[in-house]
Design a protein around this motif. Sequence first.
Motif, short mmCIF file in Angstrom:
data_model
loop_
_atom_site.label_atom_id
_atom_site.label_comp_id
_atom_site.label_asym_id
_atom_site.label_seq_id
_atom_site.Cartn_x
_atom_site.Cartn_y
_atom_site.Cartn_z
N ASP A 1 0.81 -1.22 0.00
CA ASP A 1 0.00 0.00 0.00
C ASP A 1 0.85 1.28 0.00
N ARG B 1 -4.58 1.48 -0.73
CA ARG B 1 -4.63 2.53 0.30
C ARG B 1 -4.40 3.94 -0.26
N ALA C 1 -7.11 -3.13 5.12
CA ALA C 1 -7.88 -1.90 4.85
C ALA C 1 -8.69 -1.45 6.05
N TYR D 1 -7.10 1.64 7.56
CA TYR D 1 -6.79 2.83 6.74
C TYR D 1 -7.11 4.14 7.47
#
Length: 526
Positions: free
Chosen positions: A89, A145, A184, A187
Motif C-alpha cells: 500500500d 490505500r 484496509a 486505513y
Amino acid sequence: MPRFMMWCTHFITLVVPIVSAIEVTIPLTAPLGAAPLKGNLVSLSIEQDRWNEWAGTTEPNTFFNNVLDNFIQITNTPPFVRIGADSEDHTDFSHDVEYEEDIFPPSSTITPYPEATNITVGQGFYDIISHLPNGTQVHWGLNLREYNLTAAYLETVALMNAFSSPAVLEKHIDLKFIEVGNEADLYHKHKSRNGSWNVQEYVSEWEEFAYNVSITANLSKLSCTKLIGAAFAGSSHNNLSGFSPQAIFNLGILESPAGQLIETISQHHYSGSFCTGSGAALQDLMTKSYIRGNLSAFIPDIEATLVNGLKYILGETNSISCHGAPNVSNTAGAALWLLDYTLYATQVGISRLHFHEGIGYKYNLIQPVTLNYSILDGSPIAPLAPHVQPAYYAAIIVAEAIGSSGTTQAVEISIDENNVSGYAFFEHGSLSRAVFINTVAYFSGAGARNSTHIDFSFTGLGYPPNNTSVKTLKIGYASDTSNLTWGGQTYETSDGRVDGSLTVDVLPISSGVDLQETEAILVTFS
Ligand SMILES: *[C@@H]1O[C@H](CO)[C@@H](O)[C@H](O)[C@H]1NC(C)=O
Ligand SMILES: *[C@@H]1O[C@H](CO)[C@@H](O)[C@H](O)[C@H]1NC(C)=O
Ligand SMILES: *[C@@H]1O[C@H](CO)[C@@H](O)[C@H](O)[C@H]1NC(C)=O
Ligand SMILES: *[C@@H]1O[C@H](CO)[C@@H](O)[C@H](O)[C@H]1NC(C)=O
Ligand SMILES: *[C@@H]1O[C@H](CO)[C@@H](O)[C@H](O)[C@H]1NC(C)=O
Ligand SMILES: *[C@@H]1O[C@H](CO)[C@@H](O)[C@H](O)[C@H]1NC(C)=O
Ligand SMILES: *[C@@H]1O[C@H](CO)[C@@H](O)[C@H](O)[C@H]1NC(C)=O
Ligand SMILES: *[C@@H]1O[C@H](CO)[C@@H](O)[C@H](O)[C@H]1NC(C)=O
Ligand SMILES: *[C@@H]1O[C@H](CO)[C@@H](O)[C@H](O)[C@H]1NC(C)=O
Ligand SMILES: *[C@@H]1O[C@H](CO)[C@@H](O)[C@H](O)[C@H]1NC(C)=O
Ligand SMILES: *[C@@H]1O[C@H](CO)[C@@H](O)[C@H](O)[C@H]1NC(C)=O
Ligand SMILES: *[C@@H]1O[C@H](CO)[C@@H](O)[C@H](O)[C@H]1NC(C)=O
C-alpha cells in the motif's frame, strides 16, 4: 547444622525432576472430518519493500532458495509465497526504475529494521519471481490505500508481464492470487481515510479497483489467478458492524463482478503487539490455552467463509506484531509456539498460514541476507551471515509430519494437560505419525527439567503399531536463539542445508515416550 541443611535442600532440587505420566488414545484410521493438510501448510508472507534482496536481482539469492528447497525435499511442495503486506500500500510503479527504490525512516531500538515509507518499483521487481524454486505458487498484493488507480493498474500490467515471461512459465511459477489492499480496516487509523471510512466504503472501493485489476489481468473463473478477499488486520467476527468476512459477504461483495473471482478469504493475526515497545512473555506466547484462544476466535469467520464455498487462510501471521518482541519471537520457545499454532489452526478450518518475514525482523524463520545491526535493539554487530532462526525448525517438523503422500490428514489428540499438546497424522486414511509438544518454557536457573511420560493406546479398525521411531527437537533453554537440533541435525549452516547425522530412537510401542519441558517430538509408528 544450618550449613548442612542448606546443602541438603540444594542437592534435592537439583536431581529430582518431576515425571508426570499420561496415556493418550489415538485412532488407527482417520476420523470423519479429519483436517486435510497440504505440504505448504506453513508458507511465507514477505514485506515487499526489500523483496529484491529475498529474490536477488542480477542472480538468485542462493541461501533463500536452499531453505525453500529443503521443504520441497520433504513434502514435494514449495512454500506458498505472499509478497506485499503493509508495503504493498506504499508502492508506486515507474518505468524508470529497474527493480526497486525505497525511502527508509531511521532505524530505532524498537524497530531496528523499519519498513520503507515510499517504494517505487519497476518491471524487474516482478520479473525476479523467476528466481524462486520450480513450482512456487505466489500471492501478490497491490496498492489500494493510496486510492491511485494508475498505480494499481501499472502494477497489474507488470505482474502479468512477469508471470507470462518464458523464465517464469518454464519453472511453473504460478500467480495464484492478487490481493487488492492490505489491512484496509486500518486505513483510517493510518490516516489514509477520514472518519467516515467503514466497511461499506471499503467494499465499494475494493469492487472498483478489483474490477480494473480483473479486466487488466484478464481474470475469469477459468483462469489460474484468482482474487484474495478481506486481508484484514482484525475482525468484528459478525455481519453487523466493523470489518469481517461476514460483513463483506453481507454487503454482496461475492456477487460483484470482481467479487465472483474471490476464491480465498485471508485474515491476518498476531498474538500480541510490540508496536510501542512493550515486551511480551515467552511463556504466554507458548501457552496452550492462549494459542487455542487466539485461533478459535476466528471460528465464526471461518464457518461463514466455508459456507460460501471459499477457502480460509491466515495470509499474514506471526507471533507478535510490529516485527516481533525481543527475546520472545526470535527464540526456541517461539518455535514450539509456531508448531502448536500451525497444527491447531488446521483443526479450526484454516488451510494455510503465511508467516510474515522482513529483512531483520525478530520473528523471521529465515534471515536471507547479511545483517549489520542487531535485530533486538539496532546496535551495530559484526556482520551476521544469512541464517535460519529457531522457528524454521518448527516449519521443518510440520513438513515432516505431513510428508509427501499428498493424502495427509490430522486430528488433535485429546490431552487433558495444560502444557502438552499432540496431533495424529494419517496417510491414505491410516495412522502414520504423531507430534507431541511440551509448552512449558524452561529457562536457565529453573532447576530440574521436568518431563512427561506418554503411553499409547489405540482405537478403531486396523493393526496397532509395534514400534515407535522418535525424532526430537532438542532445545537448551526456551530463550535460546540458536543451537537447536532436530534428530541430531542442524539447519544453522552457511548454505541453509541440513548437516550432521540423523539420530532417532526406535522403541517398542509398550515403552511409550518421554517429552521434556520445552521440547517437541515426531513419533513415527510402524
Ligand atoms: C499514482 O501512481 C502513479 C504510478 O504509480 C504515480 O506515478 C503517480 O505519482 C501517483 N499519483 C499520486 C497522486 O500519487
Ligand atoms: C512519499 O510518499 C508520500 C505519499 O505517498 C508523498 O507525499 C511524498 O512526497 C513521498 N516522498 C518522497 C520523497 O517521494
Ligand atoms: C484501469 O485503470 C487505468 C488507469 O486509470 C485505465 O487506463 C484503464 O482504462 C482502466 N481499465 C478499465 C477496464 O477500466
Ligand atoms: C519444473 O517442474 C516441472 C514438473 O513439475 C518440470 O516439467 C519442469 O521441467 C521443471 N522446470 C525446471 C526449469 O526445472
Ligand atoms: C471522507 O472521505 C470521503 C471520500 O473517501 C468523502 O466522500 C467524504 O465527504 C469525507 N467525509 C468527511 C467528513 O470529510
Ligand atoms: C483471456 O483469458 C481467456 C480464458 O481464460 C483466454 O481464452 C484469452 O485468450 C485471454 N485473453 C488474453 C488477451 O490474454
Ligand atoms: C448475520 O449473522 C447472523 C448471526 O450469525 C445470521 O443469523 C444472519 O443470517 C446473518 N445475516 C446475513 C444476511 O448473512
Ligand atoms: C493470545 O495470546 C496471547 C499470548 O501470546 C495472550 O496474551 C492472549 O490472551 C491470547 N488471546 C486469547 C483470546 O486467548
Ligand atoms: C534480550 O536478551 C539479551 C541476552 O540475554 C539481553 O542482553 C537483552 O537485554 C534482552 N533484551 C530485552 C529487551 O529483554
Ligand atoms: C517441575 O514440577 C514441579 C512440580 O509440579 C514444579 O514445582 C517445578 O517448578 C517444575 N520445574 C520446572 C523447571 O518447571
Ligand atoms: C506387529 O507385529 C506383528 C507380529 O510380528 C505383525 O503381524 C504385525 O503386522 C505388526 N504390526 C505392524 C503395524 O507392523
Ligand atoms: C552452540 O554450540 C556450540 C557448540 O556446541 C558452542 O560452541 C556455542 O557456544 C553454542 N552457542 C550458543 C549461542 O549457545
